[in-house]
Design an enzyme around this catalytic site. Structure first.
Site, PDB file in Angstrom:
ATOM      1  CG  LEU A  63      -2.149  -0.687   1.123  1.00  0.00           C
ATOM      2  CD1 LEU A  63      -2.568  -1.160   2.689  1.00  0.00           C
ATOM      3  CD2 LEU A  63      -2.394  -0.316   0.091  1.00  0.00           C
ATOM      4  CG  ASP A  64       0.824   6.311  -1.589  1.00  0.00           C
ATOM      5  OD1 ASP A  64       1.296   6.872  -1.067  1.00  0.00           O
ATOM      6  OD2 ASP A  64       2.093   6.246  -1.992  1.00  0.00           O
ATOM      7  CB  ALA A  65       3.901   6.620   2.370  1.00  0.00           C
TER       8      ALA A  65
ATOM      9  CD  GLU B  66      -3.826   3.384  -4.837  1.00  0.00           C
ATOM     10  OE1 GLU B  66      -3.244   4.338  -4.583  1.00  0.00           O
ATOM     11  OE2 GLU B  66      -4.247   2.744  -6.288  1.00  0.00           O
TER      12      GLU B  66
END
Length: 271
Positions: A115-117, A271
């Site tokens: 997952l994106d930060a 994402e």
């Protein structure tokens, strides 16, 4: 000197009811009843003989159509990842990573996909490499459900556009499903919307790019579901073992005979 190898002609493998009892499915007596009732399959074939023996390392077992993991050394954990945390077990730049959330488990766990930060929500952590490969690779078509808070008032026409498909710089993309959950009141410039998107794509930052392309940049993004597993009420920053029902659903999904049709991306989802 003694020879511990089985005598020639001795039964091979482990009794089915013993293997399933050791895996915590039920007691041996209950499992024997399941066998007699034809509720258990070994490698896709229903077994009804109480003397059935299996290879716990190679045979695939399901009970009432739900896959069972016989290897008790495998661990499966759900994490509600906070924003600001990077989806890696060791960030080379010293930024916050996932290690802090896995300290109570002795196994060496790895995240399934990323997952994106700045995206929060459901991550699966496991030491089961085979399962991780199937769940993370987009060719298997495992869906993920996101809820995005986006700028502006999203219309029904925009929702239809997301499911019909849009063109991005790396090719066309469409949501498997899209749903408008809410539109905030207020002036046009201050309004925001909640949109639920279901995708199986593995492209980088795909939800953010899709919403930007239709004129509604993402302000907040949460992944609520991964395949059959739902985030539920798990608080942000908390992790727990998957339940037997959740694990069975994931294993059943991972053991499907054929992946989704080719043509999607080769990279793992982010994402």
């Amino acid at each position: 000197m003694t020879d511990d190898r089985p005598a020639q002609g001795a039964p091979q493998g482990v009794r089915l009811q013993k293997a399933l009892a050791n895996a915590g499915v039920a007691s041996r007596r209950v499992i024997e009843q399941y066998i007699v009732e034809g509720r258990i399959r070994v490698n896709g074939r229903t077994v009804t003989e109480l003397g059935t023996r299996i290879d716990p390392d190679g045979d695939r077992i399901d009970v009432d159509g739900t896959a069972v993991q016989l290897d008790v050394s495998k661990r499966y954990v759900m994490l509600n990842k906070p924003t600001g945390v990077y989806s890696t077990m060791h960030d080379e730049k010293g930024r916050p990573d996932l290690r802090r959330f896995t300290r109570e488990w002795p196994e060496r766990l790895y995240n399934v996909g990323r997952l994106d930060a700045q995206t929060s929500g459901l991550l699966i952590l496991t030491n089961d490499g085979d399962l991780a490969h199937v769940l993370a690779h987009p060719s298997f078509g495992v869906t993920k459900v996101y809820v995005a808070k986006v700028a502006g008032a999203v219309t029904a026409q925009t929702i239809a556009t997301l499911t019909r498909g849009i063109d991005l710089e790396d090719g066309p993309i469409k949501a498997d499903r899209a749903r408008l959950l809410d539109v905030s009141p207020g002036s046009a410039s201050a309004r925001s919307s909640l949109v639920e998107l279901t995708l199986h794509s593995g492209r980088n930052r795909i939800v953010r790019r899709m919403m930007a392309a239709v004129g509604h940049p993402v302000q907040e993004l949460v992944r609520r579901q991964f395949g059959p597993v739902h985030l539920g009420a798990l608080p942000v920053g908390k992790a727990r073992d998957l339940s037997k029902i959740e694990l069975g659903a994931l294993l059943t999904l991972s053991r499907r005979d054929s992946p989704a049709a080719a043509g999607d991306d080769d990279e793992q989802e982010t994402e």
